[in-house]
Design a protein around this motif. Structure first.
Motif, PDB file in Angstrom:
ATOM      1  N   ASP A  14      40.567  25.642  13.706  1.00 27.21           N
ATOM      2  CA  ASP A  14      39.579  26.099  14.841  1.00 27.21           C
ATOM      3  C   ASP A  14      39.976  25.690  16.185  1.00 27.21           C
ATOM      4  N   TYR A  15      40.940  26.503  16.671  1.00 26.01           N
ATOM      5  CA  TYR A  15      41.758  26.299  18.054  1.00 26.01           C
ATOM      6  C   TYR A  15      40.811  26.149  19.057  1.00 26.01           C
ATOM      7  N   LEU A  16      39.732  26.800  19.047  1.00 24.39           N
ATOM      8  CA  LEU A  16      38.822  26.959  20.190  1.00 24.39           C
ATOM      9  C   LEU A  16      38.053  25.668  20.585  1.00 24.39           C
ATOM     10  N   HIS A  17      37.863  24.893  19.581  1.00 25.45           N
ATOM     11  CA  HIS A  17      37.298  23.225  19.595  1.00 25.45           C
ATOM     12  C   HIS A  17      38.173  22.653  20.345  1.00 25.45           C
ATOM     13  N   LEU A  18      39.515  22.961  20.666  1.00 28.53           N
ATOM     14  CA  LEU A  18      40.359  21.896  21.405  1.00 28.53           C
ATOM     15  C   LEU A  18      40.325  22.534  22.931  1.00 28.53           C
ATOM     16  N   LEU A  19      39.757  23.307  23.273  1.00 26.57           N
ATOM     17  CA  LEU A  19      39.673  23.875  24.517  1.00 26.57           C
ATOM     18  C   LEU A  19      38.230  23.675  25.308  1.00 26.57           C
ATOM     19  N   PRO A  20      38.272  23.551  26.727  1.00 20.53           N
ATOM     20  CA  PRO A  20      37.311  23.179  27.342  1.00 20.53           C
ATOM     21  C   PRO A  20      36.130  24.172  27.061  1.00 20.53           C
ATOM     22  N   ASP A  21      34.977  23.667  27.337  1.00 19.46           N
ATOM     23  CA  ASP A  21      33.598  24.513  27.142  1.00 19.46           C
ATOM     24  C   ASP A  21      33.654  25.970  27.775  1.00 19.46           C
ATOM     25  N   ASN A  22      33.898  25.949  28.935  1.00 16.78           N
ATOM     26  CA  ASN A  22      34.017  26.851  30.054  1.00 16.78           C
ATOM     27  C   ASN A  22      35.107  28.172  29.409  1.00 16.78           C
ATOM     28  N   TRP A  23      36.229  27.860  28.760  1.00 14.23           N
ATOM     29  CA  TRP A  23      37.095  28.666  28.249  1.00 14.23           C
ATOM     30  C   TRP A  23      36.676  29.315  27.036  1.00 14.23           C
ATOM     31  N   ARG A  24      35.858  28.806  26.112  1.00 16.53           N
ATOM     32  CA  ARG A  24      35.604  29.315  24.891  1.00 16.53           C
ATOM     33  C   ARG A  24      35.018  30.619  25.027  1.00 16.53           C
ATOM     34  N   GLU A  25      34.259  30.835  26.095  1.00 18.29           N
ATOM     35  CA  GLU A  25      33.515  32.036  26.096  1.00 18.29           C
ATOM     36  C   GLU A  25      34.400  33.142  26.697  1.00 18.29           C
ATOM     37  N   LEU A  26      35.586  33.155  26.984  1.00 12.73           N
ATOM     38  CA  LEU A  26      36.442  34.367  27.842  1.00 12.73           C
ATOM     39  C   LEU A  26      37.034  35.073  26.429  1.00 12.73           C
ATOM     40  N   LEU A  27      36.966  36.403  26.691  1.00 16.34           N
ATOM     41  CA  LEU A  27      37.484  37.182  25.788  1.00 16.34           C
ATOM     42  C   LEU A  27      39.001  37.092  25.167  1.00 16.34           C
ATOM     43  N   GLU A  28      39.816  36.873  26.246  1.00 15.31           N
ATOM     44  CA  GLU A  28      41.181  36.674  25.919  1.00 15.31           C
ATOM     45  C   GLU A  28      41.514  35.446  25.125  1.00 15.31           C
ATOM     46  N   ILE A  29      40.675  34.424  25.455  1.00 16.70           N
ATOM     47  CA  ILE A  29      40.838  33.123  24.389  1.00 16.70           C
ATOM     48  C   ILE A  29      40.334  33.173  23.378  1.00 16.70           C
ATOM     49  N   LYS A  30      39.478  34.022  23.042  1.00 17.71           N
ATOM     50  CA  LYS A  30      38.923  34.294  21.696  1.00 17.71           C
ATOM     51  C   LYS A  30      39.956  35.196  20.816  1.00 17.71           C
ATOM     52  N   VAL A  31      40.459  35.904  21.404  1.00 17.10           N
ATOM     53  CA  VAL A  31      41.497  36.821  20.804  1.00 17.10           C
ATOM     54  C   VAL A  31      42.748  36.033  20.573  1.00 17.10           C
ATOM     55  N   ILE A  32      43.181  35.100  21.662  1.00 19.25           N
ATOM     56  CA  ILE A  32      44.256  34.311  21.277  1.00 19.25           C
ATOM     57  C   ILE A  32      43.985  33.287  20.216  1.00 19.25           C
ATOM     58  N   SER A  33      42.809  33.028  20.304  1.00 21.50           N
ATOM     59  CA  SER A  33      42.487  31.802  19.077  1.00 21.50           C
ATOM     60  C   SER A  33      42.636  32.301  17.980  1.00 21.50           C
ATOM     61  N   ASN A  34      42.204  33.506  17.509  1.00 19.80           N
ATOM     62  CA  ASN A  34      42.356  34.046  16.185  1.00 19.80           C
ATOM     63  C   ASN A  34      43.784  34.245  15.692  1.00 19.80           C
ATOM     64  N   GLY A  35      44.740  34.487  16.659  1.00 15.99           N
ATOM     65  CA  GLY A  35      46.270  34.506  16.280  1.00 15.99           C
ATOM     66  C   GLY A  35      46.631  33.077  15.958  1.00 15.99           C
ATOM     67  N   VAL A  36      46.299  32.185  16.928  1.00 16.97           N
ATOM     68  CA  VAL A  36      46.390  30.754  16.821  1.00 16.97           C
ATOM     69  C   VAL A  36      46.251  30.147  15.550  1.00 16.97           C
ATOM     70  N   ASN A  37      44.881  30.481  15.009  1.00 14.13           N
ATOM     71  CA  ASN A  37      44.271  29.936  14.045  1.00 14.13           C
ATOM     72  C   ASN A  37      44.975  30.561  12.534  1.00 14.13           C
ATOM     73  N   ILE A  38      45.507  31.706  12.673  1.00 20.35           N
ATOM     74  CA  ILE A  38      46.254  32.199  11.540  1.00 20.35           C
ATOM     75  C   ILE A  38      47.571  31.278  11.403  1.00 20.35           C
ATOM     76  N   GLN A  39      48.174  31.214  12.465  1.00 19.22           N
ATOM     77  CA  GLN A  39      49.644  30.379  12.444  1.00 19.22           C
ATOM     78  C   GLN A  39      49.421  28.947  11.923  1.00 19.22           C
ATOM     79  N   LEU A  40      48.162  28.277  12.655  1.00 17.51           N
ATOM     80  CA  LEU A  40      48.047  26.776  12.269  1.00 17.51           C
ATOM     81  C   LEU A  40      47.644  26.748  10.904  1.00 17.51           C
ATOM     82  N   ASP A  41      46.867  27.751  10.242  1.00 15.67           N
ATOM     83  CA  ASP A  41      46.848  27.728   8.858  1.00 15.67           C
ATOM     84  C   ASP A  41      47.996  27.877   7.723  1.00 15.67           C
ATOM     85  N   LYS A  42      48.982  28.597   8.231  1.00 22.44           N
ATOM     86  CA  LYS A  42      50.117  28.599   7.708  1.00 22.44           C
ATOM     87  C   LYS A  42      50.802  27.388   7.608  1.00 22.44           C
TER      88      LYS A  42
END
Length: 183
Positions: free
Chosen positions: A8-36
């Motif tokens: 869960d990459y989003l939990h590493l980011l500041p609260d105000n960044w978690r709501e940004l659409l771009e960050i959410k999209v990046i988070s999905n890709g980062v989570n996939i790579q972190l799971d691998k």
């Protein structure tokens, strides 16, 4: 960062960044790579031990130790052959020899050193071991050159049958093979 088996990459980011659409999209890709990466780390840790290794880990251990797997062997039989190889380091005595053979076969054995310099190994089990060639290769690497190894399946003796069963009628429901194996 890791919750259960997923990242869960989003939990590493500041609260105000978690709501940004771009960050959410990046988070999905980062989570996939972190799971691998997490799965590769788990596989590496698991394959560090012969007793826990998966198929690829066992194959790697077999290459490292120069062990050939028994014919039609299961993953567990291959692990036991590897454990036997690892246990075959000096000093060698009857107890350590017995431990290596038991680790390979996965059952209890009897070992006797005869006066003719023959190590006789007897085992009982539900069936005879199909391929003992890798075991012979392992034990001949660990014992002195003047010893010979004989491995045999131990059938039940008549004395054991007499003490186990009161009458012939007790043997009627069994096959002859079951009586000889002591099952």
């Amino acid at each position: 960062m890791f919750y259960g088996d997923s990242s869960d990459y989003l939990h590493l980011l500041p609260d105000n960044w978690r709501e940004l659409l771009e960050i959410k999209v990046i988070s999905n890709g980062v989570n996939i790579q972190l799971d691998k990466v997490l799965n590769r780390i788990k596989a590496g840790v698991t394959n560090k031990s012969v007793t826990l290794a998966d198929e690829s880990g066992v194959a790697r251990w077999e290459r490292i130790l120069g062990v050939t797997s028994p014919l039609n062997s299961s993953l567990q039989a291959r692990r036991e052959a590897l454990r036997a190889k690892l246990m075959s380091k000096p000093p060698i005595n009857l107890q350590s020899f017995k431990a290596v053979v038991e680790a390979y076969m996965g059952l209890e054995v009897d070992v006797v050193l005869g006066e003719d310099y023959t190590l006789r190994v007897w085992y009982r089990g539900e069936s005879r071991q199909p391929d003992l060639n890798p075991l012979y290769a392992t034990v001949y690497e660990m014992i002195p050159a003047n010893l010979i190894v004989e491995i045999a399946y131990r059938w039940v003796t008549w004395g054991e049958v007499k003490t186990s069963y009161a009458t012939w009628g007790d043997l009627v429901p069994m096959t002859w093979g079951e009586v000889k194996k002591g099952t």
